[in-house]
Design a protein around this motif. Structure first.
Motif, mmCIF file in Angstrom:
data_model
loop_
_atom_site.group_PDB
_atom_site.id
_atom_site.type_symbol
_atom_site.label_atom_id
_atom_site.label_comp_id
_atom_site.label_asym_id
_atom_site.label_seq_id
_atom_site.Cartn_x
_atom_site.Cartn_y
_atom_site.Cartn_z
ATOM 1 N N ASP A 131 -54.008 -70.332 23.131
ATOM 2 C CA ASP A 131 -53.222 -70.899 24.180
ATOM 3 C C ASP A 131 -52.040 -71.640 23.256
ATOM 4 N N MET A 132 -50.642 -71.005 23.334
ATOM 5 C CA MET A 132 -49.576 -71.300 22.432
ATOM 6 C C MET A 132 -49.146 -72.649 22.885
ATOM 7 N N THR A 133 -49.658 -73.249 24.248
ATOM 8 C CA THR A 133 -49.183 -74.660 24.236
ATOM 9 C C THR A 133 -50.039 -75.625 23.616
ATOM 10 N N LYS A 134 -51.066 -75.074 23.057
ATOM 11 C CA LYS A 134 -51.783 -75.945 22.265
ATOM 12 C C LYS A 134 -52.278 -75.406 20.953
ATOM 13 N N VAL A 135 -51.117 -75.573 20.272
ATOM 14 C CA VAL A 135 -51.432 -74.856 18.754
ATOM 15 C C VAL A 135 -52.163 -75.489 17.653
ATOM 16 N N THR A 136 -52.614 -76.737 17.886
ATOM 17 C CA THR A 136 -53.392 -77.505 17.102
ATOM 18 C C THR A 136 -54.858 -77.337 17.452
ATOM 19 N N GLU A 137 -55.031 -76.798 18.445
ATOM 20 C CA GLU A 137 -56.570 -76.533 18.894
ATOM 21 C C GLU A 137 -57.226 -75.634 17.798
ATOM 22 N N PRO A 138 -58.432 -75.768 17.267
ATOM 23 C CA PRO A 138 -59.067 -74.819 16.249
ATOM 24 C C PRO A 138 -58.998 -73.560 16.836
ATOM 25 N N HIS A 139 -59.288 -73.037 18.117
ATOM 26 C CA HIS A 139 -59.473 -71.688 18.400
ATOM 27 C C HIS A 139 -58.221 -71.003 18.430
ATOM 28 N N THR A 140 -57.053 -71.953 19.092
ATOM 29 C CA THR A 140 -55.800 -71.294 18.806
ATOM 30 C C THR A 140 -55.167 -71.046 17.790
ATOM 31 N N ALA A 141 -55.378 -71.882 16.570
ATOM 32 C CA ALA A 141 -54.813 -71.824 15.121
ATOM 33 C C ALA A 141 -55.633 -70.381 14.565
ATOM 34 N N GLU A 142 -57.002 -70.211 14.868
ATOM 35 C CA GLU A 142 -57.543 -68.983 14.482
ATOM 36 C C GLU A 142 -56.880 -67.920 15.090
ATOM 37 N N ALA A 143 -56.630 -67.941 16.417
ATOM 38 C CA ALA A 143 -56.061 -66.571 16.999
ATOM 39 C C ALA A 143 -54.501 -66.475 16.399
ATOM 40 N N MET A 144 -54.120 -67.651 16.334
ATOM 41 C CA MET A 144 -52.471 -67.240 15.675
ATOM 42 C C MET A 144 -52.655 -66.475 14.227
ATOM 43 N N PHE A 145 -53.933 -66.985 13.651
ATOM 44 C CA PHE A 145 -53.856 -66.673 12.068
ATOM 45 C C PHE A 145 -54.389 -65.149 12.197
ATOM 46 N N ILE A 146 -55.325 -64.635 12.993
ATOM 47 C CA ILE A 146 -55.585 -63.273 13.353
ATOM 48 C C ILE A 146 -54.205 -62.418 13.439
ATOM 49 N N ALA A 147 -53.484 -62.955 14.603
ATOM 50 C CA ALA A 147 -52.333 -62.424 15.189
ATOM 51 C C ALA A 147 -51.356 -61.996 14.118
ATOM 52 N N LYS A 148 -51.141 -63.137 13.336
ATOM 53 C CA LYS A 148 -50.038 -62.920 12.240
ATOM 54 C C LYS A 148 -50.523 -61.929 11.250
ATOM 55 N N LEU A 149 -51.852 -61.790 10.752
ATOM 56 C CA LEU A 149 -52.283 -60.841 9.709
ATOM 57 C C LEU A 149 -52.274 -59.406 10.321
ATOM 58 N N ILE A 150 -52.525 -59.178 11.817
ATOM 59 C CA ILE A 150 -52.173 -57.960 12.329
ATOM 60 C C ILE A 150 -50.867 -57.529 12.374
ATOM 61 N N TYR A 151 -49.771 -58.618 12.472
ATOM 62 C CA TYR A 151 -48.501 -58.299 12.632
ATOM 63 C C TYR A 151 -48.025 -57.761 11.226
ATOM 64 N N ILE A 152 -48.283 -58.604 10.122
ATOM 65 C CA ILE A 152 -48.294 -58.182 8.497
ATOM 66 C C ILE A 152 -48.800 -56.951 8.233
ATOM 67 N N ALA A 153 -49.963 -56.705 8.793
ATOM 68 C CA ALA A 153 -50.568 -55.418 8.493
ATOM 69 C C ALA A 153 -49.785 -54.179 8.785
#
Length: 229
Positions: free
Chosen positions: A85-107
């Motif tokens: 949930d991009m409105t709750k970026v500090t939540e652990p699950h959202t932070a993990e999702a953001m990290f995975i999304a960033k890795l996919i984009y970089i790849a």
């Protein structure tokens, strides 16, 4: 052994410093970031001052910076798909999702450079990769500074509010807002791209002109005005 303090090197250094200082004196008072332009200067030196490499340097770097904008749209689409949930970026699950999304984009970004570097070399090149990486680091630093500044401002305003003095509260709020505006840098990718293209082009043209001048003075292309590792 070549004398490093020869006349050509001294002239090159003097004229190069004029370019650098002029850029700083113009950009800094206007709170404009100079680093995108200096990256272009560095890339040009790394290309051994090959003027034919200029389009790839300028366009590739601009594309790299643009990816800082594109990745925000990517995150807005992919993170919710991963359960964040991009409105709750500090939540652990959202932070993990953001990290995975960033890795996919970089790849995907790296894959495009690998597969398209020989097809569209002016866009997909090492300059794009470098600028995207550095812009991401700079953006992260700016965000951290902004969070810290707003946190301090919040405490200062809270202290003023505790005094129950409307004039003091208003004065503190105005002072903190001015301080943040004057000292905390903001992420403006399109401004960075403009500086990279305009000032970076001036750097390339200026350095190329210096090289031509030194070639005339020496009667041949100067051998020691190339700055590289």
């Amino acid at each position: 052994m070549v004398n490093p303090l020869n006349k050509l090197n001294i002239i090159f250094l003097a004229l190069l410093l004029v370019l650098i200082m002029a850029a700083e004196l113009i950009l800094e008072p206007r709170h404009l970031a100079a680093w995108p332009a200096f990256l272009i200067m560095i890339f040009y030196f790394m290309s051994h001052m090959n003027i034919k490499e200029a389009p790839a340097i300028l366009i590739g770097s601009a594309f790299g910076l643009l990816n800082l904008v594109l990745i925000t749209y990517w995150m807005g689409v992919i993170v919710p798909m991963l359960g964040g949930d991009m409105t709750k970026v500090t939540e652990p699950h959202t932070a993990e999702a953001m990290f995975i999304a960033k890795l996919i984009y970089i790849a995907l970004f790296v894959a495009l450079i690998v597969f398209l570097k020989d097809i569209i070399p002016w866009v997909f090149n090492n300059y794009a990769f470098m600028c995207f990486t550095i812009a991401g680091a700079v953006s992260g630093g700016y965000t951290t500074a902004a969070i810290a500044a707003h946190t301090v401002a919040g405490y200062a305003n809270a202290v003023a509010a505790a005094g129950d003095n409307p004039e003091a509260i208003a004065a503190m709020k105005e002072a903190t807002e001015k301080a943040i505006a004057a000292t905390v840098p903001t992420v403006n990718v399109f401004q960075w791209i403009g500086i990279e293209l305009v000032v970076g082009s001036i750097f390339i043209v200026g350095i190329y002109g210096i090289g031509q001048l030194l070639a005339k003075l020496a009667g041949a292309p100067p051998a020691n005005t190339d700055i590289h590792g």
